[in-house]
Design a protein around this motif. Structure first.
Motif, mmCIF file in Angstrom:
data_model
loop_
_atom_site.group_PDB
_atom_site.id
_atom_site.type_symbol
_atom_site.label_atom_id
_atom_site.label_comp_id
_atom_site.label_asym_id
_atom_site.label_seq_id
_atom_site.Cartn_x
_atom_site.Cartn_y
_atom_site.Cartn_z
ATOM 1 N N GLY A 1 0.797 -1.230 0.000
ATOM 2 C CA GLY A 1 0.000 0.000 0.000
ATOM 3 C C GLY A 1 0.827 1.276 0.000
ATOM 4 N N SER A 2 2.132 1.155 0.268
ATOM 5 C CA SER A 2 2.900 2.398 0.353
ATOM 6 C C SER A 2 3.672 2.646 -0.937
ATOM 7 C CB SER A 2 3.846 2.365 1.558
ATOM 8 O OG SER A 2 4.451 1.111 1.662
ATOM 9 N N ALA A 3 3.915 3.918 -1.183
ATOM 10 C CA ALA A 3 4.670 4.277 -2.384
ATOM 11 C C ALA A 3 6.131 3.890 -2.204
ATOM 12 C CB ALA A 3 4.549 5.772 -2.618
ATOM 13 N N LEU A 4 6.857 3.889 -3.279
ATOM 14 C CA LEU A 4 8.289 3.647 -3.170
ATOM 15 C C LEU A 4 8.917 4.805 -2.402
ATOM 16 C CD1 LEU A 4 8.916 2.246 -6.731
ATOM 17 C CD2 LEU A 4 8.681 1.004 -4.586
ATOM 18 N N SER A 5 10.185 4.650 -2.059
ATOM 19 C CA SER A 5 10.783 5.620 -1.133
ATOM 20 C C SER A 5 10.549 7.048 -1.640
ATOM 21 C CB SER A 5 12.269 5.336 -0.963
ATOM 22 O OG SER A 5 12.935 5.664 -2.145
ATOM 23 N N PRO A 6 10.147 7.943 -0.708
ATOM 24 C CA PRO A 6 9.715 9.294 -1.082
ATOM 25 C C PRO A 6 10.770 10.052 -1.892
ATOM 26 C CG PRO A 6 9.433 8.891 1.288
ATOM 27 C CD PRO A 6 10.123 7.705 0.733
ATOM 28 N N GLY A 7 12.011 9.826 -1.586
ATOM 29 C CA GLY A 7 13.054 10.590 -2.259
ATOM 30 C C GLY A 7 13.495 9.978 -3.583
#
Ligand code: MN
Length: 433
Positions: free
Chosen positions: A187-193
């Protein structure tokens, strides 16, 4: 710090390198290790657990990275055609798996990886055997398994599981345990940076994540389907296996790239026929392929589990030895195997399909000294009813009960076919104590 999300391929490549660094610089390592037979179940349990825990670690993780170890030398992967058939589904190949070859030689491992720098999570077994067990058994700090509890893992595993319960496949238990972590990752996006390549955008993340999830899911599915005969084995399949298959299949089906081409039964048949395709292996490798060993009161017990009948093995032995008598060639091959492994008691369990399509099991027990002769006889008497032991012979083929020069040997049909090595091994070990 959790590891950033990546594919299984990326994870294994990273873990291999990080393991080397950790060894060279005496950093802490958490190993996730399957049993010594290193079957599909053991391999997928350790890979799934290590992957998901490295990316969603518990708050008090012993080390950042969980390293999945397949408990065989790398060259033995080639003896497991079902691994080779499965790897492309997970977008990896043999070279990605982390095996005993990635650890220092067992004779010097203690000086290269100090026990206090390690934590060991056991999957698909609950007592660390062999040389690793001698050095690191007291560092075991977690277990997920579906074999009989040997009482070796401490009750308090502090942040890691101590889960030993019945299921067709241990991979189902691992899937259940890691479900929350996995759903969180999905459910989470890949690393924000994360830097995006040209033409790539945030929405591509979900496509990538779905593909990685589906690759992992296929890896887990293979083991559960093999261990439960595509959920068709009444004796082995539990509700948890059925749930886990649904859960994993849903992950495959939500991946647009793979869903259209995926059919569970076809997938099962492909992995299953690869597993049985051992005709080109040497008999000694067939005996070694799915093999477990125990030390019981100073006596060494070895059990080979073989997916072909005794008849098949006899013919194979005969061809390999260019001998006239299949029976004699076969017994010589078994004796060689037992001698090389310095066994006091050697057992071969087979599974095969009869000419009328029935699933069948054979059991061969060979004792090599007075103590194991009496243990073997005791086992035969005590376990006879539970296992449904019946004297073995074919129309034109027998292996007579043998008793002489400090040896005893007998072969049976095991008519109660629901009992695998998971049950037979404890029965024999009990008779040895
Ligand atoms: Mn298992």
């Amino acid at each position: 710090m959790p590891l950033p999300r990546t594919s299984l391929r990326g994870f294994l490549a990273y873990a291999k390198g990080a393991l080397r660094t950790a060894i060279d610089s005496s950093q802490r390592i958490t190993f996730v290790i399957g049993n010594e037979s290193a079957d599909l179940d053991s391999m997928t349990c350790s890979v799934l657990y290590a992957y998901l825990r490295s990316m969603v670690p518990p708050h008090n993780a012993f080390s950042q990275l969980y390293v999945p170890v397949t408990n065989i030398p790398s060259s033995d992967i080639q003896m497991r055609p079902e691994f080779l058939a499965l790897f492309p589904y997970a977008n990896i190949d043999s070279s990605h798996l982390i095996t005993l070859d990635d650890l220092p030689d067992l004779s010097i491992i203690q000086s290269k990886i100090r026990p206090e720098n390690t934590k060991w999570i056991l999957v698909d077994h609950n007592a660390l055997q062999g040389q690793l067990g001698k050095i690191y058994a007291h560092r075991v700090g977690g277990v997920i398994d579906h074999h009989e509890d040997e009482g070796e893992v401490p009750q308090d595993t502090d942040g890691e599981p101590r889960k030993i319960s019945k299921s067709g496949s241990c991979t189902s238990l691992v899937t259940e345990y890691c479900r929350q972590a996995w759903d969180l990752l999905s459910g989470s996006a890949l690393s924000p940076g994360r830097a995006y390549a040209q033409g790539e955008s945030l929405s591509d993340d979900s496509t990538v994540i779905k593909l990685w999830d589906a690759e992992m899911a296929q890896l887990g599915l293979a083991s559960i389907l093999i261990d439960t005969a595509n959920l068709q084995s009444r004796d082995k399949t539990t509700e948890l296996d059925t749930w886990a298959v649904e859960y994993l299949e849903a992950k495959v089906m939500s991946c647009p790239k793979l869903s259209a081409g995926f059919d569970r039964s076809t997938f099962y048949r492909e992995i299953d026929s690869a597993k049985k395709d051992i005709g080109r292996l040497k008999l000694q490798d067939i005996l070694r392929k799915d093999y477990k060993q125990w030390d019981e009161g100073g006596q060494k017990l070895g059990i080979s589990s073989v997916v072909k009948s005794i008849d098949f093995q006899q013919r194979k032995a005969c061809v390999e030895a260019e001998a006239k008598s299949p029976n004699k060639a076969y017994l010589e091959a078994l004796e060689n195997f037992a001698k090389e492994s310095r066994l006091d008691l050697y057992v071969v369990m087979t599974t095969s399909t009869s000419s009328t399509g029935d699933f069948q099991r054979e059991l061969l027990v060979w004792a090599f000294n007075e103590r194991t002769i009496s243990a073997a006889r005791k086992f035969a008497t005590k376990a006879s009813e539970e296992l449904g032991l019946e004297d073995w012979h074919l129309a034109d083929n027998t292996i007579e009960e043998y008793n002489g020069d400090n040896q005893w040997r007998k072969v049976w049909w095991q008519r109660n076919v629901q009992h695998s090595r998971k049950r037979v091994a404890p029965l024999i070990r009990e008779a040895m104590t």
